[in-house]
Design a protein around this motif. Structure first.
Motif, PDB file in Angstrom:
ATOM      1  N   PRO A   1      57.354 -25.165   3.148  1.00  0.00           N
ATOM      2  CA  PRO A   1      55.945 -25.124   3.546  1.00  0.00           C
ATOM      3  C   PRO A   1      55.903 -24.865   5.058  1.00  0.00           C
ATOM      4  O   PRO A   1      56.228 -25.744   5.857  1.00  0.00           O
ATOM      5  N   PHE A   2      55.568 -23.656   5.456  1.00  0.00           N
ATOM      6  CA  PHE A   2      55.659 -23.281   6.872  1.00  0.00           C
ATOM      7  C   PHE A   2      54.783 -24.175   7.744  1.00  0.00           C
ATOM      8  O   PHE A   2      55.056 -24.366   8.926  1.00  0.00           O
ATOM      9  N   SER A   3      53.707 -24.709   7.164  1.00  0.00           N
ATOM     10  CA  SER A   3      52.803 -25.571   7.928  1.00  0.00           C
ATOM     11  C   SER A   3      53.527 -26.797   8.475  1.00  0.00           C
ATOM     12  O   SER A   3      53.114 -27.371   9.484  1.00  0.00           O
ATOM     13  N   SER A   4      54.616 -27.212   7.825  1.00  0.00           N
ATOM     14  CA  SER A   4      55.323 -28.432   8.221  1.00  0.00           C
ATOM     15  C   SER A   4      56.331 -28.207   9.338  1.00  0.00           C
ATOM     16  O   SER A   4      56.934 -29.166   9.842  1.00  0.00           O
ATOM     17  N   LEU A   5      56.556 -26.963   9.726  1.00  0.00           N
ATOM     18  CA  LEU A   5      57.573 -26.686  10.740  1.00  0.00           C
ATOM     19  C   LEU A   5      57.130 -27.217  12.099  1.00  0.00           C
ATOM     20  O   LEU A   5      56.010 -26.953  12.555  1.00  0.00           O
ATOM     21  N   SER A   6      58.020 -27.942  12.718  1.00  0.00           N
ATOM     22  CA  SER A   6      57.726 -28.463  14.055  1.00  0.00           C
ATOM     23  C   SER A   6      57.815 -27.323  15.068  1.00  0.00           C
ATOM     24  O   SER A   6      58.753 -26.522  15.039  1.00  0.00           O
ATOM     25  N   VAL A   7      56.829 -27.262  15.979  1.00  0.00           N
ATOM     26  CA  VAL A   7      56.819 -26.194  16.982  1.00  0.00           C
ATOM     27  C   VAL A   7      57.341 -26.676  18.324  1.00  0.00           C
ATOM     28  O   VAL A   7      57.425 -25.897  19.280  1.00  0.00           O
ATOM     29  N   THR A   8      57.722 -27.971  18.391  1.00  0.00           N
ATOM     30  CA  THR A   8      58.223 -28.529  19.657  1.00  0.00           C
ATOM     31  C   THR A   8      59.507 -29.331  19.471  1.00  0.00           C
ATOM     32  O   THR A   8      60.148 -29.704  20.454  1.00  0.00           O
ATOM     33  N   GLY A   9      59.859 -29.635  18.233  1.00  0.00           N
ATOM     34  CA  GLY A   9      60.995 -30.521  17.990  1.00  0.00           C
ATOM     35  C   GLY A   9      60.563 -31.959  17.788  1.00  0.00           C
ATOM     36  O   GLY A   9      61.391 -32.825  17.514  1.00  0.00           O
ATOM     37  N   SER A  10      59.249 -32.197  17.893  1.00  0.00           N
ATOM     38  CA  SER A  10      58.714 -33.545  17.662  1.00  0.00           C
ATOM     39  C   SER A  10      57.576 -33.440  16.648  1.00  0.00           C
ATOM     40  O   SER A  10      57.589 -32.562  15.795  1.00  0.00           O
ATOM     41  N   THR A  11      56.573 -34.309  16.745  1.00  0.00           N
ATOM     42  CA  THR A  11      55.509 -34.365  15.733  1.00  0.00           C
ATOM     43  C   THR A  11      54.340 -33.432  16.053  1.00  0.00           C
ATOM     44  O   THR A  11      53.176 -33.787  15.898  1.00  0.00           O
ATOM     45  N   LYS A  12      54.630 -32.247  16.498  1.00  0.00           N
ATOM     46  CA  LYS A  12      53.630 -31.198  16.690  1.00  0.00           C
ATOM     47  C   LYS A  12      53.961 -30.090  15.698  1.00  0.00           C
ATOM     48  O   LYS A  12      55.029 -29.472  15.787  1.00  0.00           O
TER      49      LYS A  12
END
Length: 913
Positions: A641-652
């Motif tokens: 689910p691409f929506s779940s990919l972290s964009v910062t390495g944390s909870t973003k």
């Protein structure tokens, strides 16, 4: 059986010629016996006795024996691959049938000889690899034999019938239609078992033929087991050297596939005693020897052995009429590739191509496609990308011609899987050429190839429905097709779930009737054929014109060696190549496993998913402003689910900045956007379970609340408990534009088409299988499956998951919201309620889900529910057009409240004044 026939002939001919001296009958009978004695072992001796019979038959004007000798000699010649003798005998037989029609019409065994001639012609065309002609002869023969109500009781006719069905199976195997071939083989086995005392050779032959399918399907151990079970029969009883050599060759190939070189060498030695340099199968020994040398890393020995095969084949003028020489050249080319000699390989492929171009029969087209697959890979290795792209064009033309001849879905999937490397080579060549030339038209070319590789079955199903509407096919024919499809689904379910093998014959006959009907429709209604098999895909410029502003489409191709991504917006396009390795595959699987486990380490999950985002997504979207991203996933990416990919390495997460939707192909997306649904009313199902039914399904505490919440935003109907039955679904689903299922979904890994949705247990069938959805005809705007793993299934190249969600597309759904793992019932309740609320306010479906998920994240950012397990399993695919709410009562309430507030403010101001 041959003794039965000869006895019959003796009685009949003796009776007919009672006034003549009939001492010659004993001589003819003796000659037949001697011919059969040498049938397999010494062909010249067999031919000698058959020729003597022919002379005596002409001399005494006994046409029956003349026909019998010509037919039996042709079958012996088939065994020894003497095509000239078969051809000569067929001409003589045709001449006898024409010149002696009146006499033959009076013969008791007329039907037998007519059938035997067709069978012989089929064998001849089969040996020439003219498979279209062969299948026509065999199909015609089967139909004629089945018209005789006693064909199962007549030993000689039954013998021919079973031989014919076996050959039809072999034809389908050689065309890559394995499921269809299995159907014919299994029918032959059923008949042999039902007829006690029948020659065991038939069932043993089928075992060998099934082993061939197992091998082609990659089930090497099962294939060897099947062969070894019956091999002694051929060694000890029939002493059929052809069958023995072929069996050993397959055993050797299977051991090599299993990396068991010593075992392969052992069976090569076992093959030797049955061979001589004059044996028609001597080339198979050298082929097996070459494969063993190749596996041992001995390039020179393997090359010598394969050159021997080429020389043997070229020396036999009969084998140059079929594909054997082309196959030998291709084998040599594959050897050169294995030892990193692409230039030498290309030379061999070109020789094979020259030979294959001479014949346009289906089997040669199949072989030609395989050859072009290898040729494109060799051209890429030589950096001749321009020639590779040109060769791919030829390959795709052949593939488009072949696809309509594959009527069975599993066989069509195998065809596409086998052709997959063609598309990968094309994308590699397009990418490399784009790097060299910077011509953006090559991105268009790459997108075309990527689209051609995707969603073939689903597109064909949707186009078939469309074709039925526009081809003016009479209602009675459409009804007959629907009845047959429904019957096939019913029988397959009964066999899959109940194991009632008595239905196998019924299923075979029903499938045969269905294929015959479809062939008739495709022949008689050209518009239907043209629409159904329309192989055009949307072009990149057409897609850009179709895309809405603020929307980007990201199309992936998950190859064996690399992943390709093409990003397309209204005004821009980019092309990326991503190296694929074991570590990347493991990361994707690891992220999926952590996502569907609420107790997984969130820090580790975010770290790994950020790595995937950086590799797979960021290079394509970080420089574009578009907020709505349409993903065409491929391969293992279907699990993400691409929506779940972290964009910062944390909870973003990606969902907090972009809305994500999915589709199987851009061509499908355009197709799904053509028609609007019937209405915007919702039909929601919320059955109750207590773990006591036959499937042990547990209760879903919040599913009724979930269904009830939806009706706050849309008009419609909620069916719960005893009303939430499969029967009510079948009765009412066509009256609603939105369908919502708050129930269990059960995944069947072994038979994905028997994954199912569970309805209320009511003593009748309460399971809706994927296969059932193929027979539905609805026009729903949205199907929501807030159930366990409804979007997961067997992963097929180019097609994605064979899942419940995908099944609803076959039934006519325009968009589907589904789940990638077992969703928490409580979080599902909140996300679904928010999703439908957003839909009722006019949001696009992808935006409605994005808002629901981000709201859930923000509401739970201080507790464990922030873990992506609880919210990211919901995905939405298809047409993202908004749905207008029809819940006028809700808007009336809102409007009334707004009016009262305004009225209060006005009165308050008036009092103040």
């Amino acid at each position: 059986m041959r003794n039965f026939l000869l006895s019959t002939l003796t009685i009949l001919v003796s009776y007919a010629n009672y006034a003549q001296d009939d001492f010659y009958l004993d001589e003819i009978y003796t000659d037949f016996d001697k011919a059969y004695q040498y049938y397999y072992l010494q062909k010249d001796s067999a031919y000698f006795y058959f020729n003597r019979i022919k002379r005596k038959s002409i001399e005494h004007q006994v046409i029956e024996y003349h026909l019998e000798a010509l037919i039996r000699e042709s079958w012996a010649a088939n065994f020894h691959n003497d095509l000239y003798i078969i051809k000569k005998n067929i001409r003589q037989l045709d001449s006898i049938f024409v010149k002696n029609k009146k006499v033959i019409d009076t013969i008791y065994l007329k039907n037998y000889y007519t059938s035997a001639l067709k069978y012989t012609k089929g064998l001849y065309e089969y040996d020439l690899n003219n498979y279209k002609k062969a299948i026509n002869y065999f199909d015609d023969l089967i139909q004629n034999l089945e018209k005789n109500p006693n064909y199962l009781q007549d030993p000689e006719i039954l013998n021919m019938y079973l031989s014919t069905t076996s050959f039809v199976g072999k034809l389908y195997v050689n065309e890559g239609k394995f499921k269809l071939a299995k159907d014919f083989y299994e029918k032959t086995l059923r008949i042999t078992k039902e007829n006690s005392g029948f020659d065991i050779g038939f069932s043993n032959n089928i075992q060998i033929l099934l082993a061939d399918i197992y091998q082609k399907e990659g089930q090497y151990e099962k294939a060897n087991k099947s062969i070894l079970q019956v091999l002694d029969y051929y060694i000890q009883i029939t002493k059929n050297s052809n069958r023995i050599i072929t069996s050993y060759q397959r055993i050797i190939d299977n051991h090599l596939k299993l990396k068991q070189t010593d075992s392969a060498a052992y069976y090569l030695e076992k093959m030797k005693p049955y061979l001589s340099e004059e044996h028609p199968f001597i080339d198979r020994y050298y082929t097996s020897s070459a494969h063993i040398s190749e596996a041992e890393g001995n390039y020179a020995e393997a090359e010598v052995a394969l050159q021997t095969v080429i020389d043997i084949t070229k020396a036999n003028p009969q084998t140059t009429q079929n594909n054997k020489l082309a196959q030998a050249y291709q084998e040599m080319g594959l050897l050169h590739v294995q030892f990193n000699q692409p230039k030498k390989a290309l030379t061999q492929y070109q020789l094979a191509e020259q030979h294959l171009k001479k014949n346009s029969a289906t089997i040669n087209q199949t072989k030609y496609l395989q050859l072009l697959k290898h040729k494109t890979q060799a051209l890429n290795s030589l950096n001749d990308y321009k020639a590779s792209i040109k060769t791919t064009g030829y390959a795709i033309e052949i593939l488009d011609q072949l696809k309509p001849t594959f009527k069975n879905n599993s066989d069509k999937l195998f065809l596409m899987d086998d052709a997959f490397p063609v598309f990968e080579s094309a994308l590699e060549a397009s990418f490399k050429r784009h790097q060299q030339t910077k011509h953006d038209s090559l991105i268009d070319t790459a997108f075309y190839y990527s689209e051609k590789s995707k969603s073939v079955l689903l597109m064909e199903a949707l186009l078939s429905t469309k074709a039925t509407k526009f081809a003016n096919i009479p209602e009675n024919i459409i009804e007959k097709e629907q009845v047959l499809k429904s019957r096939i689904t019913y029988l397959e379910k009964q066999l899959n779930t109940g194991g009632n093998t008595d239905l196998e014959a019924d299923l075979f006959d029903t499938k045969s009737d269905y294929r015959e009907l479809i062939n008739t429709i495709e022949t008689d209604y050209k518009t239907y054929y043209d629409l159904k098999y329309n192989s055009e895909v949307i072009s990149l410029p057409e897609l850009q014109n179709f895309l809405k502003p603020n929307t980007a489409l990201l199309s992936y191709f998950y190859g064996n060696d690399a992943i390709y991504s093409i990003t397309i917006t209204k005004n821009n396009k980019t092309f990326q190549q991503i190296s694929r390795d074991v570590a990347l595959d493991k990361s994707i699987i690891s992220v999926y496993n952590m996502l569907n486990n609420p107790k997984s380490d969130l820090e580790e999950l975010n770290k790994t998913s950020f790595q995937l985002y950086s590799q797979l997504v960021a290079p394509s979207i970080e420089k574009i402003p578009e907020k709505n991203i349409i993903i065409i996933a491929d391969g293992l990416l279907n699990y993400l689910p691409f929506s779940s990919l972290s964009v910062t390495g944390s909870t973003k997460y990606l969902v907090e900045n972009r809305s994500i939707s999915y589709v199987n192909s851009a061509t499908l997306l355009k197709q799904l956007s053509e028609n609007e649904s019937i209405n915007n009313k919702v039909l929601a199902f919320a059955p109750s379970f207590n773990g006591q039914d036959s499937n042990n399904l547990l209760a879903l505490p919040n599913n009724k609340t979930e269904a009830a919440d939806i009706l706050n935003y849309f008009n419609g109907k909620m069916l719960t408990d005893s009303l939430a039955t499969l029967q009510n679904f079948n009765t009412e689903n066509t009256d609603f534009g939105l369908l919502h299922f708050a129930t269990h979904a059960i995944l069947d890994d072994e038979n994905p088409e028997y994954s199912y949705l569970a309805f209320q247990p009511d003593g009748n069938s309460n399971l809706l299988y994927v296969s059932d959805l193929y027979n539905l005809n609805s026009n729903t705007s949205l199907v929501t499956l807030s159930a366990c793993e409804s979007g997961i299934g067997d992963l097929k190249r180019g097609e994605g998951f064979i899942s419940l969600a995908r099944g609803f597309y076959f039934s006519g759904a325009k968009s589907i919201a589904s789940t990638l793992w077992k969703i928490n019932d409580g979080s599902s309740l909140k996300i679904m309620e928010a999703f439908y609320k957003n839909l009722s306010e006019g949001d696009d479906k992808n935006v409605a889900l994005q808002k629901a998920q981000t709201t859930f994240i923000h509401d739970n950012n201080q507790n464990a529910l922030a873990h992506p397990y609880y919210w990211s399993g919901f995905v939405i695919s298809g047409n993202m057009q908004p749905i207008k709410s029809t819940n006028y009562s809700l808007w009336f309430v809102i409007g009334t409240l707004t009016f009262l507030v305004l009225l209060f403010l006005i009165i308050k101001r008036m009092k103040t004044n």
